[in-house]
Design an enzyme around this catalytic site. Structure first.
Site, PDB file in Angstrom:
ATOM      1  N   GLY A 100       0.767  -1.230   0.000  1.00  0.00           N
ATOM      2  CA  GLY A 100       0.000   0.000   0.000  1.00  0.00           C
ATOM      3  C   GLY A 100       0.801   1.284   0.000  1.00  0.00           C
TER       4      GLY A 100
ATOM      5  N   VAL B  66      -4.679  -7.022  -7.129  1.00  0.00           N
ATOM      6  CA  VAL B  66      -4.811  -5.911  -6.193  1.00  0.00           C
ATOM      7  C   VAL B  66      -5.993  -6.239  -5.278  1.00  0.00           C
ATOM      8  CG1 VAL B  66      -6.265  -4.527  -7.751  1.00  0.00           C
ATOM      9  CG2 VAL B  66      -4.892  -3.374  -6.052  1.00  0.00           C
TER      10      VAL B  66
ATOM     11  N   ASP C 145      -3.095   0.640   3.317  1.00  0.00           N
ATOM     12  CA  ASP C 145      -3.803   0.734   2.053  1.00  0.00           C
ATOM     13  C   ASP C 145      -3.754  -0.597   1.312  1.00  0.00           C
ATOM     14  OD1 ASP C 145      -4.403   3.900   0.688  1.00  0.00           O
ATOM     15  OD2 ASP C 145      -5.253   2.021   0.002  1.00  0.00           O
ATOM     16  N   THR C 146      -4.349  -0.546   0.145  1.00  0.00           N
ATOM     17  CA  THR C 146      -4.400  -1.635  -0.808  1.00  0.00           C
ATOM     18  C   THR C 146      -3.117  -2.478  -0.853  1.00  0.00           C
ATOM     19  OG1 THR C 146      -5.703  -0.077  -2.066  1.00  0.00           O
ATOM     20  CG2 THR C 146      -4.828  -1.950  -3.273  1.00  0.00           C
ATOM     21  N   VAL C 147      -3.270  -3.764  -1.127  1.00  0.00           N
ATOM     22  CA  VAL C 147      -2.097  -4.620  -1.354  1.00  0.00           C
ATOM     23  C   VAL C 147      -2.157  -5.170  -2.785  1.00  0.00           C
ATOM     24  CG1 VAL C 147      -2.100  -5.303   1.066  1.00  0.00           C
ATOM     25  CG2 VAL C 147      -3.158  -6.812  -0.632  1.00  0.00           C
TER      26      VAL C 147
END
Lengths: 384, 384
Positions: B19, B228, B211-213
């Site tokens: 992230g 994602v 956040d997003t991985v």
């Protein structure tokens, strides 16, 4: 900062479509009436001085309300017999976008999309919270209800025709599944040496009878709003979101200092998502004033691209282009400025139903555009 | 037809990210361990001969399982205190894509996305039914359950930390709303002549903590899969779908005869959707071998584009590029062919956590990349 005025004469314009697919000749008269009425309803808004957003919403509402179209009332049903709609709207001057996906029980999905777009237009809220550009399912419905969008019983959006169509498609599907099961058993027992026919090449006799609807409107300030609204593919899986909700796929509006563009797309959602069709059409037509050639290129790529599986590729688009010009010999002369304005439509499907109207016209122009035998696409347009 | 082999040496590769946002120094050690382990778990798959899809899924599963990341377990909560995740996967050789959006109660959202992608890979089914590329909400969950994806109680994905963070953010939001309400009243009574401060410039102290991985993996046949997975923005509206589920936004993979690319993106979803960031990065890096310059261009446009409202613009990307070359003086020499392989990362956020590993490496390389004061972006990369 976006300009207060986008290029465009103080003459407003609206165009609509009632889907790319196959429209049986016996429905043509009703469809032509419908798209003409939709144009007129939006034009009445424009003439009374409302925004392109308001006019496009009114016209799209009109199309959604008709059981003839695959949007709102009379939408295709999911494999579970439910209604789930997708819709989106985009504002050319601000680039604001709003989409709703897989929503049940919203009479006018486009009103939900416009409510989302309004949030995007406002930008970050308290504590920097970023407003969504896409809301789906139950969460979208809660949001829409809070924004005053009309919520109805999902059942009320199912018509006798859509229910009958669903039953017919389910019967065809079950029969095909049974046949496929028997063939598989025979192959296992080696009684059947033939490869089974590719069932993916078959399709429902009326699967493209109705499709997505949409609108592009330009108001007297020059701003453009485009919309798209769809009930999606017949027998789709619940929760499936198609191009009508997806940024860059189903709709695009863009106002630059010299050219304004709006487009709305119809067809097989997954194919349109993978080619980001609306954005692609609009970007090419911003760069080039040869709309026909730009559309030909984009459709040719759509038909050839490896990203899409299967031979049957369905798309239709309406596009409106308005350019400020210095060429004295062409275009409208309004307020001492020259504009070239064109509306175009293109499709790979058997038919596509469109209508358009300028505020200078007495009545809308409406067409059911049909694909000639042996052809792979239709590209047609008119100066405004 | 896609080639049996994509350009790429029979040396496999994996990179992951945890992230783009702000990672407090006290978390760096744990994060570096996490991304290294995720790399290793995927690399074990690749070394045992599995596909890039399998390896990318394993590595993403590892990241989703950690309460340190905003994906799967420990995701940010919606304003209603629920978990709703987005994820997607893309296959470079086939262009197949699958996304799930706003899904609750799926332990590994990426497994749902991969199940959708498998359907897209197969193409049209019986009666020409087109498989979905995006499934959302309850419908997505039903589909995932039928495909054998693990379904869990939504509650089990909430950690003590994510619950505490939600409570803190809710308190801050309510206080800000109250302040704003009082200011509005004063303005009405004209007691307050000052314009109220722009609350959209404020943000939660830890809103970008996690956040997003995502992951990009290349297997020994040269194929690339990118993934994602994200829990989305803290206090988002239920039903909000972010970039992690959207085609072209959160992830892109593409294998051409000479160059293969994979990328995975993190940041503020709505901003990334509007710039179709993953697709844009990949397309530029396919055309140019100057990855740093391509990333600089795309990020510069991201920071400047009028389509996005608000000053705070958050994005981070990992990108892997593998090119077949005729230049004898550079690149790996494998099986008589020369390859140039690079991994790059870029971000506008305070930090971004990445790790990468080639099958020729003994152990993963891991970094918490940080933005130097006064800078607007970091662009960094390594040859493999």
């Amino acid at each position: 900062m976006p300009p207060d005025r986008s290029p465009g004469p103080p003459v407003s314009f609206i165009c609509v479509h009632a889907g790319a697919g196959y429209h049986h000749p016996r429905t043509h008269t009703a469809l032509l009436t419908l798209v003409s009425e939709a144009c007129l309803s939006g034009m009445r808004n424009l003439l009374s001085g409302t925004t392109s957003c308001s006019a496009a919403t009114t016209a799209t509402n009109h199309l959604e309300s008709s059981p003839l179209t695959n949007a709102g009332l009379g939408s295709n049903l999911t494999i579970q017999g439910t209604v789930e709609c997708d819709a989106s709207a985009m504002c050319g001057r601000t680039g604001a976008f709003g989409g709703v996906g897989a929503v049940s029980g919203i009479r006018h999905p486009i009103c939900g999309a416009v409510a989302v777009m309004r949030g995007d237009m406002q930008g970050p809220g308290i504590c920097g919270l970023v407003p969504p550009v896409l809301l789906v399912g139950e969460g979208a419905k809660t949001f829409c209800a809070a924004q005053g969008v009309e919520i109805v019983q999902m059942r009320s959006l199912i018509t006798d025709e859509s229910q009958t169509r669903w039953e017919r498609h389910m019967r065809i599907l079950r029969e095909a599944e049974q046949q496929e099961g028997e063939r598989a058993k025979k192959r296992q027992r080696k009684e059947c040496r033939d490869k089974s026919p590719d069932l993916s090449e078959q399709s429902f006799p009326e699967s493209h009878l109705n499709d997505t609807v949409g609108c592009v409107a330009q108001d007297s300030t020059g701003n453009i709003t485009s919309t798209v609204s769809s009930g999606g593919i017949s027998l789709k899986h619940p929760g499936r979101v198609g191009e009508a909700a997806i940024y860059g796929a189903g709709t695009w509006s863009e106002c630059t200092p010299t050219v304004s563009i709006g487009c709305s797309v119809s067809g097989t959602g997954e194919q349109i998502i993978k080619t980001l069709f609306a954005r692609e059409c609009a970007k090419r037509c911003l760069k080039s004033d040869d709309v026909a050639e730009s559309l030909r290129e984009v459709i040719r790529e759509f038909l050839d691209i490896d990203l899409i599986k299967g031979k049957e590729r369905n798309v239709g688009v309406i596009i409106y282009r308005c350019e400020l010009t210095a060429d004295e010999s062409i275009g409208d002369d309004v307020d001492g400025k020259k504009y070239i304005r064109e509306v175009w439509w293109a499709h790979t499907t058997k038919s596509f139903c469109v209508a358009w109207m300028s505020s200078a016209d007495k009545k809308p122009h409406a067409r059911v555009s049909t694909l000639a035998p042996g052809h792979v696409m239709v590209i047609d347009g008119r100066p405004i």
